[in-house]
Structure formats: structure tokens, C-alpha cells
Design a protein around this motif. Structure first.
Motif, PDB file in Angstrom:
ATOM      1  N   SER A 134      44.073  31.200  39.401  1.00 50.64           N
ATOM      2  CA  SER A 134      44.980  30.820  38.464  1.00 50.64           C
ATOM      3  C   SER A 134      46.047  31.533  38.192  1.00 50.64           C
ATOM      4  O   SER A 134      45.871  32.561  38.223  1.00 50.64           O
ATOM      5  N   ALA A 135      46.883  30.644  37.464  1.00 52.59           N
ATOM      6  CA  ALA A 135      48.262  31.495  36.848  1.00 52.59           C
ATOM      7  C   ALA A 135      47.473  32.727  36.076  1.00 52.59           C
ATOM      8  O   ALA A 135      48.002  33.730  35.915  1.00 52.59           O
ATOM      9  N   ARG A 136      46.480  32.406  35.099  1.00 49.02           N
ATOM     10  CA  ARG A 136      45.951  33.264  34.451  1.00 49.02           C
ATOM     11  C   ARG A 136      44.994  34.617  34.987  1.00 49.02           C
ATOM     12  O   ARG A 136      45.437  35.768  34.484  1.00 49.02           O
ATOM     13  N   SER A 137      44.565  34.183  35.989  1.00 47.96           N
ATOM     14  CA  SER A 137      43.833  35.246  36.709  1.00 47.96           C
ATOM     15  C   SER A 137      44.840  36.263  37.297  1.00 47.96           C
ATOM     16  O   SER A 137      44.683  37.575  37.576  1.00 47.96           O
ATOM     17  N   ILE A 138      45.894  35.685  37.937  1.00 47.75           N
ATOM     18  CA  ILE A 138      46.867  36.478  38.634  1.00 47.75           C
ATOM     19  C   ILE A 138      47.437  37.217  37.474  1.00 47.75           C
ATOM     20  O   ILE A 138      47.826  38.568  37.600  1.00 47.75           O
ATOM     21  N   ALA A 139      48.085  36.629  36.637  1.00 49.19           N
ATOM     22  CA  ALA A 139      48.478  37.351  35.452  1.00 49.19           C
ATOM     23  C   ALA A 139      47.652  38.667  34.825  1.00 49.19           C
ATOM     24  O   ALA A 139      48.184  39.814  34.658  1.00 49.19           O
TER      25      ALA A 139
END
Length: 99
Positions: free
Chosen positions: A49-54
Motif C-alpha cells: 500500500s502507499a502506507r507500507s511503501i512510505a
């Protein structure tokens, strides 16, 4: 909003690498961090997710989405689908085109 033709999304990972290399000095540090992760570990983008990549890059999810649009994608979802297609193509070619 779609960007100009000059920033159309790449059609394959080789093109993406060239695009990032040509902009390496122009990308802000945080965007470059996400771009390097995406190229080194396409699976992280394809299945994350964008969050896990972030979290993996120590940036905000907004930064991840911003990279996608900076590279010419309409959204993070489109960016993620690009990497999923890349991995499918890689798996298919490694398996000789059939499973």
C-alpha cells in the motif's frame, strides 16, 4: 489531472529506469528514495500500500502518491498496477511463457 505528453507514464520498467535516471538530480530526495525502492524491489510496490511503501522509505504516503503522479501516472493505483504487470511479465518470461 493528466500531465503533458512529456511526462506520460512509462510503458515498461526499462523506460521507467531511464525516466528516473534522467530526472535523478531533479527529484526531491524523498521522491528519489521511493523511486529507488520501486526499482530495486518492484514487489514492494506491486503488493504494498502507499502506507507500507512510505514506512519502508521513511516518508509520508502522500510522497508515494506524489512520485506516481510525478512520473506521469494518474494515481498511485495506476503506478501499482504498472508494477503488477511488470512482475507478471517477468514471471511469464522466466517460466517460458506458460505455467
Amino acid at each position: 489531472m493528466k500531465m503533458s505528453e512529456a511526462t506520460r507514464p512509462p510503458t515498461n520498467v526499462t523506460e521507467l529506469k531511464g525516466l528516473i535516471a534522467s530526472r535523478a538530480l531533479k527529484l526531491p530526495k524523498q521522491l528519489e528514495q521511493v523511486a529507488r525502492l520501486a526499482l530495486a524491489r518492484p514487489d514492494v510496490v506491486a503488493f504494498g500500500s502507499a502506507r507500507s511503501i512510505a514506512v519502508a522509505c521513511s516518508v509520508s504516503p502522500t510522497t508515494v502518491a506524489r512520485l506516481a503522479t510525478a512520473l506521469g501516472f494518474d494515481s498511485f493505483r495506476e503506478f501499482k498496477l504498472f508494477f503488477q504487470q511488470h512482475l507478471r511479465g517477468t514471471a511469464s518470461s522466466e517460466a517460458g511463457g506458460c505455467f
